[in-house]
Design a protein around this motif. Structure first.
Motif, PDB file in Angstrom:
ATOM      1  N   LEU A  19       0.844  -1.186   0.000  1.00  0.00           N
ATOM      2  CA  LEU A  19       0.000   0.000   0.000  1.00  0.00           C
ATOM      3  C   LEU A  19       0.878   1.235   0.000  1.00  0.00           C
ATOM      4  O   LEU A  19       1.822   1.341   0.798  1.00  0.00           O
ATOM      5  CB  LEU A  19      -0.918   0.000   1.225  1.00  0.00           C
ATOM      6  CG  LEU A  19      -1.854  -1.203   1.333  1.00  0.00           C
ATOM      7  CD1 LEU A  19      -2.571  -1.204   2.670  1.00  0.00           C
ATOM      8  CD2 LEU A  19      -2.848  -1.195   0.183  1.00  0.00           C
ATOM      9  N   ARG A  20       0.555   2.160  -0.892  1.00  0.00           N
ATOM     10  CA  ARG A  20       1.295   3.424  -0.975  1.00  0.00           C
ATOM     11  C   ARG A  20       0.655   4.454  -0.061  1.00  0.00           C
ATOM     12  O   ARG A  20      -0.547   4.664  -0.099  1.00  0.00           O
ATOM     13  CB  ARG A  20       1.223   3.966  -2.405  1.00  0.00           C
ATOM     14  CG  ARG A  20       2.377   3.561  -3.268  1.00  0.00           C
ATOM     15  CD  ARG A  20       2.160   4.046  -4.694  1.00  0.00           C
ATOM     16  NE  ARG A  20       2.524   5.418  -4.924  1.00  0.00           N
ATOM     17  CZ  ARG A  20       3.754   5.807  -5.212  1.00  0.00           C
ATOM     18  NH1 ARG A  20       4.719   4.944  -5.275  1.00  0.00           N
ATOM     19  NH2 ARG A  20       4.023   7.066  -5.441  1.00  0.00           N
ATOM     20  N   PHE A  37       4.057   0.213   2.091  1.00  0.00           N
ATOM     21  CA  PHE A  37       3.867  -0.531   3.333  1.00  0.00           C
ATOM     22  C   PHE A  37       3.224  -1.880   3.044  1.00  0.00           C
ATOM     23  O   PHE A  37       2.516  -2.051   2.050  1.00  0.00           O
ATOM     24  CB  PHE A  37       2.935   0.245   4.277  1.00  0.00           C
ATOM     25  CG  PHE A  37       3.593   1.390   4.971  1.00  0.00           C
ATOM     26  CD1 PHE A  37       4.113   1.237   6.243  1.00  0.00           C
ATOM     27  CD2 PHE A  37       3.686   2.627   4.356  1.00  0.00           C
ATOM     28  CE1 PHE A  37       4.721   2.307   6.893  1.00  0.00           C
ATOM     29  CE2 PHE A  37       4.285   3.697   4.985  1.00  0.00           C
ATOM     30  CZ  PHE A  37       4.807   3.538   6.271  1.00  0.00           C
ATOM     31  N   PHE A  38       3.428  -2.813   3.957  1.00  0.00           N
ATOM     32  CA  PHE A  38       2.705  -4.077   3.948  1.00  0.00           C
ATOM     33  C   PHE A  38       2.369  -4.420   5.399  1.00  0.00           C
ATOM     34  O   PHE A  38       2.973  -3.896   6.328  1.00  0.00           O
ATOM     35  CB  PHE A  38       3.537  -5.216   3.310  1.00  0.00           C
ATOM     36  CG  PHE A  38       4.616  -5.742   4.206  1.00  0.00           C
ATOM     37  CD1 PHE A  38       4.396  -6.846   5.019  1.00  0.00           C
ATOM     38  CD2 PHE A  38       5.858  -5.126   4.273  1.00  0.00           C
ATOM     39  CE1 PHE A  38       5.389  -7.317   5.865  1.00  0.00           C
ATOM     40  CE2 PHE A  38       6.857  -5.591   5.103  1.00  0.00           C
ATOM     41  CZ  PHE A  38       6.619  -6.694   5.909  1.00  0.00           C
ATOM     42  N   GLY A  39       1.408  -5.286   5.587  1.00  0.00           N
ATOM     43  CA  GLY A  39       1.145  -5.857   6.900  1.00  0.00           C
ATOM     44  C   GLY A  39       0.041  -5.238   7.713  1.00  0.00           C
ATOM     45  O   GLY A  39      -0.794  -5.944   8.244  1.00  0.00           O
ATOM     46  N   TRP A  43       0.088  -7.178  11.771  1.00  0.00           N
ATOM     47  CA  TRP A  43       0.130  -8.026  10.581  1.00  0.00           C
ATOM     48  C   TRP A  43      -1.145  -8.868  10.507  1.00  0.00           C
ATOM     49  O   TRP A  43      -1.125 -10.078  10.323  1.00  0.00           O
ATOM     50  CB  TRP A  43       1.375  -8.892  10.517  1.00  0.00           C
ATOM     51  CG  TRP A  43       1.694  -9.342   9.113  1.00  0.00           C
ATOM     52  CD1 TRP A  43       1.065  -8.983   7.960  1.00  0.00           C
ATOM     53  CD2 TRP A  43       2.720 -10.249   8.712  1.00  0.00           C
ATOM     54  NE1 TRP A  43       1.635  -9.596   6.867  1.00  0.00           N
ATOM     55  CE2 TRP A  43       2.654 -10.382   7.313  1.00  0.00           C
ATOM     56  CE3 TRP A  43       3.675 -10.956   9.401  1.00  0.00           C
ATOM     57  CZ2 TRP A  43       3.521 -11.195   6.590  1.00  0.00           C
ATOM     58  CZ3 TRP A  43       4.536 -11.759   8.681  1.00  0.00           C
ATOM     59  CH2 TRP A  43       4.453 -11.875   7.284  1.00  0.00           C
ATOM     60  N   ASP A  44      -2.262  -8.177  10.617  1.00  0.00           N
ATOM     61  CA  ASP A  44      -3.561  -8.850  10.518  1.00  0.00           C
ATOM     62  C   ASP A  44      -3.774  -9.473   9.149  1.00  0.00           C
ATOM     63  O   ASP A  44      -4.585 -10.390   9.010  1.00  0.00           O
ATOM     64  CB  ASP A  44      -4.697  -7.870  10.836  1.00  0.00           C
ATOM     65  CG  ASP A  44      -4.737  -7.498  12.312  1.00  0.00           C
ATOM     66  OD1 ASP A  44      -4.192  -8.275  13.140  1.00  0.00           O
ATOM     67  OD2 ASP A  44      -5.301  -6.439  12.645  1.00  0.00           O
ATOM     68  N   LYS A  94       8.123  -1.024   3.939  1.00  0.00           N
ATOM     69  CA  LYS A  94       7.979  -0.792   5.373  1.00  0.00           C
ATOM     70  C   LYS A  94       6.918  -1.754   5.921  1.00  0.00           C
ATOM     71  O   LYS A  94       5.940  -2.060   5.244  1.00  0.00           O
ATOM     72  CB  LYS A  94       7.518   0.642   5.654  1.00  0.00           C
ATOM     73  CG  LYS A  94       8.399   1.700   5.056  1.00  0.00           C
ATOM     74  CD  LYS A  94       9.706   1.751   5.746  1.00  0.00           C
ATOM     75  CE  LYS A  94      10.564   2.880   5.194  1.00  0.00           C
ATOM     76  NZ  LYS A  94      11.881   2.851   5.775  1.00  0.00           N
ATOM     77  N   PHE A  95       7.114  -2.168   7.161  1.00  0.00           N
ATOM     78  CA  PHE A  95       6.165  -3.053   7.837  1.00  0.00           C
ATOM     79  C   PHE A  95       5.273  -2.208   8.725  1.00  0.00           C
ATOM     80  O   PHE A  95       5.733  -1.617   9.692  1.00  0.00           O
ATOM     81  CB  PHE A  95       6.924  -4.095   8.653  1.00  0.00           C
ATOM     82  CG  PHE A  95       6.055  -5.030   9.451  1.00  0.00           C
ATOM     83  CD1 PHE A  95       5.008  -5.699   8.861  1.00  0.00           C
ATOM     84  CD2 PHE A  95       6.314  -5.252  10.794  1.00  0.00           C
ATOM     85  CE1 PHE A  95       4.222  -6.578   9.596  1.00  0.00           C
ATOM     86  CE2 PHE A  95       5.544  -6.120  11.539  1.00  0.00           C
ATOM     87  CZ  PHE A  95       4.497  -6.784  10.935  1.00  0.00           C
ATOM     88  N   GLY A  96       4.002  -2.100   8.370  1.00  0.00           N
ATOM     89  CA  GLY A  96       3.063  -1.309   9.141  1.00  0.00           C
ATOM     90  C   GLY A  96       1.976  -0.758   8.252  1.00  0.00           C
ATOM     91  O   GLY A  96       1.476  -1.450   7.365  1.00  0.00           O
TER      92      GLY A  96
END
Length: 187
Positions: A19-20, A37-39, A43-44, A94-96
């Motif tokens: 997701l941007r 971002f991902f997660g 990290w649902d 990024k993770f979040g």
């Protein structure tokens, strides 16, 4: 682990749903037009994110994902002057999540969420943790030495251990990784 990380992981990483952030976050807050971002929170989306990753690769995938995220976040937090050089070389996601601003998740949740959802063979992950942690340390030393030599590797790992996020200790994999990391990085 090395072969997987450099040969297979990049194409599998590209399978995650990214997701941007909006333009304001990208350009004014993060000052990074390429950031994704991902997660999301906790990290649902781990089930959906790991669905395209073959079961046989999931253990190495989550360990590799943890490696890039913890390095990214630790450098940004504790070695800010060297972060841009790291980012230019890697451009990892990024993770979040991002809404009105960026929200980074604790990297240790990358190890815990698949265990929590029972979509990874915990025994398989635990079996490769010693190999993985040795790889993490060796690659960190190598990368920093070649690309960001001003970062002291011992101080870098000390900063990770002192970070408040290090207290996260859910499941079986997180403590196993920490045990190996401490055994190999503490004098």
């Amino acid at each position: 682990m090395r072969e997987y990380f450099y040969q297979t992981f990049p194409s599998q990483l590209a399978r995650l749903e990214f997701l941007r952030p909006n333009n304001t976050v990208r350009e004014n807050i993060m000052r990074d037009s390429a950031v994704v971002f991902f997660g999301g929170p906790n990290w649902d989306s781990v089930r959906a994110d790991l669905a395209p990753i073959p079961d046989d690769d999931r253990s190495k995938f989550i360990l590799s994902l943890f490696m890039i995220v913890i390095t990214d976040q630790a450098l940004h937090t504790y070695n800010r002057d060297s972060y841009d050089a790291w980012r230019a070389q890697t451009n990892y996601p990024k993770f979040g999540s991002s809404g009105f601003g960026p929200h980074n998740e604790n990297p240790f949740k990358i190890l815990w969420a698949p265990e929590r959802e029972q979509i990874v063979d915990v025994d398989q992950v635990l079996a490769i943790v010693p190999q993985f942690v040795r790889f993490l340390i060796d690659e960190t030393q190598s990368f920093f030495g070649q690309h960001i030599p001003d970062v002291d590797v011992v101080a870098y790992f000390d900063a990770i251990r002192r970070d408040t996020g290090y207290a996260f200790n859910q499941g079986m994999v997180v403590p196993a990784v920490k045990e190996q990391l401490e055994a190999l990085t503490m004098p």
